[in-house]
Write a protein that holds these residues in place. Structure first.
Motif, PDB file in Angstrom:
ATOM      1  N   SER A 100       5.637  47.610  12.183  1.00  0.00           N
ATOM      2  CA  SER A 100       4.446  48.435  12.424  1.00  0.00           C
ATOM      3  C   SER A 100       4.427  49.641  11.497  1.00  0.00           C
ATOM      4  CB  SER A 100       4.405  48.906  13.882  1.00  0.00           C
ATOM      5  OG  SER A 100       4.288  47.810  14.745  1.00  0.00           O
ATOM      6  N   ALA A 101       5.591  50.254  11.308  1.00  0.00           N
ATOM      7  CA  ALA A 101       5.690  51.393  10.385  1.00  0.00           C
ATOM      8  C   ALA A 101       5.373  50.947   8.964  1.00  0.00           C
ATOM      9  CB  ALA A 101       7.079  52.019  10.462  1.00  0.00           C
ATOM     10  N   ASP A 102       5.864  49.775   8.571  1.00  0.00           N
ATOM     11  CA  ASP A 102       5.595  49.255   7.232  1.00  0.00           C
ATOM     12  C   ASP A 102       4.108  49.014   7.012  1.00  0.00           C
ATOM     13  OD1 ASP A 102       8.277  49.339   6.566  1.00  0.00           O
ATOM     14  OD2 ASP A 102       8.618  47.206   6.959  1.00  0.00           O
ATOM     15  N   LYS A 103       3.422  48.535   8.052  1.00  0.00           N
ATOM     16  CA  LYS A 103       1.978  48.296   7.949  1.00  0.00           C
ATOM     17  C   LYS A 103       1.237  49.615   7.704  1.00  0.00           C
ATOM     18  CE  LYS A 103      -1.933  46.271  10.441  1.00  0.00           C
ATOM     19  NZ  LYS A 103      -2.811  47.332  10.865  1.00  0.00           N
ATOM     20  N   VAL A 104       1.585  50.630   8.485  1.00  0.00           N
ATOM     21  CA  VAL A 104       0.938  51.936   8.338  1.00  0.00           C
ATOM     22  C   VAL A 104       1.278  52.533   6.973  1.00  0.00           C
ATOM     23  CG1 VAL A 104       0.810  54.289   9.263  1.00  0.00           C
ATOM     24  CG2 VAL A 104       0.882  52.345  10.823  1.00  0.00           C
ATOM     25  N   LEU A 105       2.530  52.431   6.563  1.00  0.00           N
ATOM     26  CA  LEU A 105       2.928  52.941   5.246  1.00  0.00           C
ATOM     27  C   LEU A 105       2.130  52.251   4.139  1.00  0.00           C
ATOM     28  CD1 LEU A 105       6.780  53.218   5.731  1.00  0.00           C
ATOM     29  CD2 LEU A 105       5.246  55.095   5.092  1.00  0.00           C
ATOM     30  N   GLY A 106       1.956  50.945   4.256  1.00  0.00           N
ATOM     31  CA  GLY A 106       1.186  50.205   3.268  1.00  0.00           C
ATOM     32  C   GLY A 106      -0.244  50.697   3.177  1.00  0.00           C
ATOM     33  N   GLU A 107      -0.855  50.966   4.330  1.00  0.00           N
ATOM     34  CA  GLU A 107      -2.231  51.470   4.350  1.00  0.00           C
ATOM     35  C   GLU A 107      -2.320  52.837   3.664  1.00  0.00           C
ATOM     36  OE1 GLU A 107      -3.506  49.378   8.586  1.00  0.00           O
ATOM     37  OE2 GLU A 107      -2.936  51.493   8.557  1.00  0.00           O
ATOM     38  N   LEU A 108      -1.325  53.688   3.936  1.00  0.00           N
ATOM     39  CA  LEU A 108      -1.331  55.029   3.356  1.00  0.00           C
ATOM     40  C   LEU A 108      -0.969  55.003   1.869  1.00  0.00           C
ATOM     41  CD1 LEU A 108       0.282  57.002   6.325  1.00  0.00           C
ATOM     42  CD2 LEU A 108      -2.133  56.809   5.733  1.00  0.00           C
ATOM     43  N   LEU A 109      -0.103  54.084   1.476  1.00  0.00           N
ATOM     44  CA  LEU A 109       0.226  53.903   0.058  1.00  0.00           C
ATOM     45  C   LEU A 109      -1.008  53.451  -0.713  1.00  0.00           C
ATOM     46  CD1 LEU A 109       3.703  52.152   0.351  1.00  0.00           C
ATOM     47  CD2 LEU A 109       3.267  54.281  -0.898  1.00  0.00           C
ATOM     48  N   ASP A 110      -1.771  52.507  -0.141  1.00  0.00           N
ATOM     49  CA  ASP A 110      -2.984  51.998  -0.790  1.00  0.00           C
ATOM     50  C   ASP A 110      -4.003  53.101  -1.056  1.00  0.00           C
ATOM     51  OD1 ASP A 110      -1.965  49.431  -0.796  1.00  0.00           O
ATOM     52  OD2 ASP A 110      -3.171  48.750   0.913  1.00  0.00           O
ATOM     53  N   ARG A 111      -4.048  54.084  -0.192  1.00  0.00           N
ATOM     54  CA  ARG A 111      -5.022  55.175  -0.328  1.00  0.00           C
ATOM     55  C   ARG A 111      -4.429  56.401  -1.008  1.00  0.00           C
ATOM     56  NH1 ARG A 111      -6.595  51.907   3.543  1.00  0.00           N
ATOM     57  NH2 ARG A 111      -8.808  51.592   3.920  1.00  0.00           N
ATOM     58  N   LYS A 112      -3.238  56.233  -1.572  1.00  0.00           N
ATOM     59  CA  LYS A 112      -2.581  57.294  -2.354  1.00  0.00           C
ATOM     60  C   LYS A 112      -2.286  58.552  -1.536  1.00  0.00           C
ATOM     61  CE  LYS A 112      -3.342  55.046  -6.370  1.00  0.00           C
ATOM     62  NZ  LYS A 112      -3.107  53.673  -6.077  1.00  0.00           N
ATOM     63  N   LEU A 113      -2.051  58.380  -0.222  1.00  0.00           N
ATOM     64  CA  LEU A 113      -1.689  59.512   0.631  1.00  0.00           C
ATOM     65  C   LEU A 113      -0.175  59.675   0.717  1.00  0.00           C
ATOM     66  CD1 LEU A 113      -4.262  58.888   3.493  1.00  0.00           C
ATOM     67  CD2 LEU A 113      -4.396  60.580   1.666  1.00  0.00           C
ATOM     68  N   VAL A 114       0.537  58.584   0.444  1.00  0.00           N
ATOM     69  CA  VAL A 114       1.993  58.547   0.513  1.00  0.00           C
ATOM     70  C   VAL A 114       2.502  57.896  -0.763  1.00  0.00           C
ATOM     71  CG1 VAL A 114       3.942  57.497   1.761  1.00  0.00           C
ATOM     72  CG2 VAL A 114       2.026  58.425   3.033  1.00  0.00           C
ATOM     73  N   VAL A 115       3.673  58.338  -1.206  1.00  0.00           N
ATOM     74  CA  VAL A 115       4.314  57.747  -2.374  1.00  0.00           C
ATOM     75  C   VAL A 115       5.720  57.291  -1.971  1.00  0.00           C
ATOM     76  CG1 VAL A 115       5.216  59.955  -3.240  1.00  0.00           C
ATOM     77  CG2 VAL A 115       4.824  58.086  -4.815  1.00  0.00           C
ATOM     78  N   GLN A 116       6.161  56.202  -2.588  1.00  0.00           N
ATOM     79  CA  GLN A 116       7.496  55.681  -2.307  1.00  0.00           C
ATOM     80  C   GLN A 116       8.417  56.031  -3.470  1.00  0.00           C
ATOM     81  OE1 GLN A 116       7.668  51.497  -1.506  1.00  0.00           O
ATOM     82  NE2 GLN A 116       9.831  51.560  -0.934  1.00  0.00           N
ATOM     83  N   ASN A 117       9.547  56.646  -3.153  1.00  0.00           N
ATOM     84  CA  ASN A 117      10.579  56.984  -4.129  1.00  0.00           C
ATOM     85  C   ASN A 117      11.844  56.248  -3.723  1.00  0.00           C
ATOM     86  OD1 ASN A 117       8.862  59.022  -5.321  1.00  0.00           O
ATOM     87  ND2 ASN A 117       9.308  60.259  -3.521  1.00  0.00           N
ATOM     88  N   ASP A 118      12.168  55.177  -4.441  1.00  0.00           N
ATOM     89  CA  ASP A 118      13.289  54.312  -4.080  1.00  0.00           C
ATOM     90  C   ASP A 118      13.083  53.795  -2.667  1.00  0.00           C
ATOM     91  OD1 ASP A 118      14.648  54.502  -6.552  1.00  0.00           O
ATOM     92  OD2 ASP A 118      15.485  56.431  -5.950  1.00  0.00           O
ATOM     93  N   ASN A 119      13.899  54.281  -1.720  1.00  0.00           N
ATOM     94  CA  ASN A 119      13.835  53.789  -0.347  1.00  0.00           C
ATOM     95  C   ASN A 119      13.165  54.791   0.592  1.00  0.00           C
ATOM     96  OD1 ASN A 119      14.367  51.526   1.165  1.00  0.00           O
ATOM     97  ND2 ASN A 119      16.392  52.194   1.805  1.00  0.00           N
ATOM     98  N   SER A 120      12.680  55.896   0.052  1.00  0.00           N
ATOM     99  CA  SER A 120      12.099  56.954   0.878  1.00  0.00           C
ATOM    100  C   SER A 120      10.606  57.120   0.598  1.00  0.00           C
ATOM    101  CB  SER A 120      12.808  58.281   0.609  1.00  0.00           C
ATOM    102  OG  SER A 120      14.154  58.202   0.994  1.00  0.00           O
TER     103      SER A 120
END
Length: 79
Positions: free
Chosen positions: A42-62
């Motif tokens: 569920s967290a991965d789904k939400v993260l994916g949605e926020l990544l798609d809209r450029k609200l969150v960025v992934q740095n390695d594993n964080s």
């Protein structure tokens, strides 16, 4: 910006995740899921949605907020 705020506020997990990253600066997916008290998929789904809209960025594993994500989260606090 209003469209992004509507997108985030339309789902409690999106709101919680943005607020959590705003307070903690950076967390990995497992810690995000644990702090939000939701399953990792569920967290991965939400993260994916926020990544798609450029609200969150992934740095390695964080994950952390982008400047846009931080602006949206700050504006949501005043609503």
């Amino acid at each position: 910006m209003d469209e992004l705020i509507g997108f985030v506020t339309g789902n409690k997990n999106r709101r919680k995740l943005l607020a959590l990253l705003a307070s903690r600066n950076e967390l990995n997916g497992d810690k995000l899921a644990k702090n939000m008290r939701i399953a990792r998929p569920s967290a991965d789904k939400v993260l994916g949605e926020l990544l798609d809209r450029k609200l969150v960025v992934q740095n390695d594993n964080s994950f952390s907020l982008t400047e846009l994500g931080a602006a949206v989260e700050k504006r949501m606090q005043s609503i």
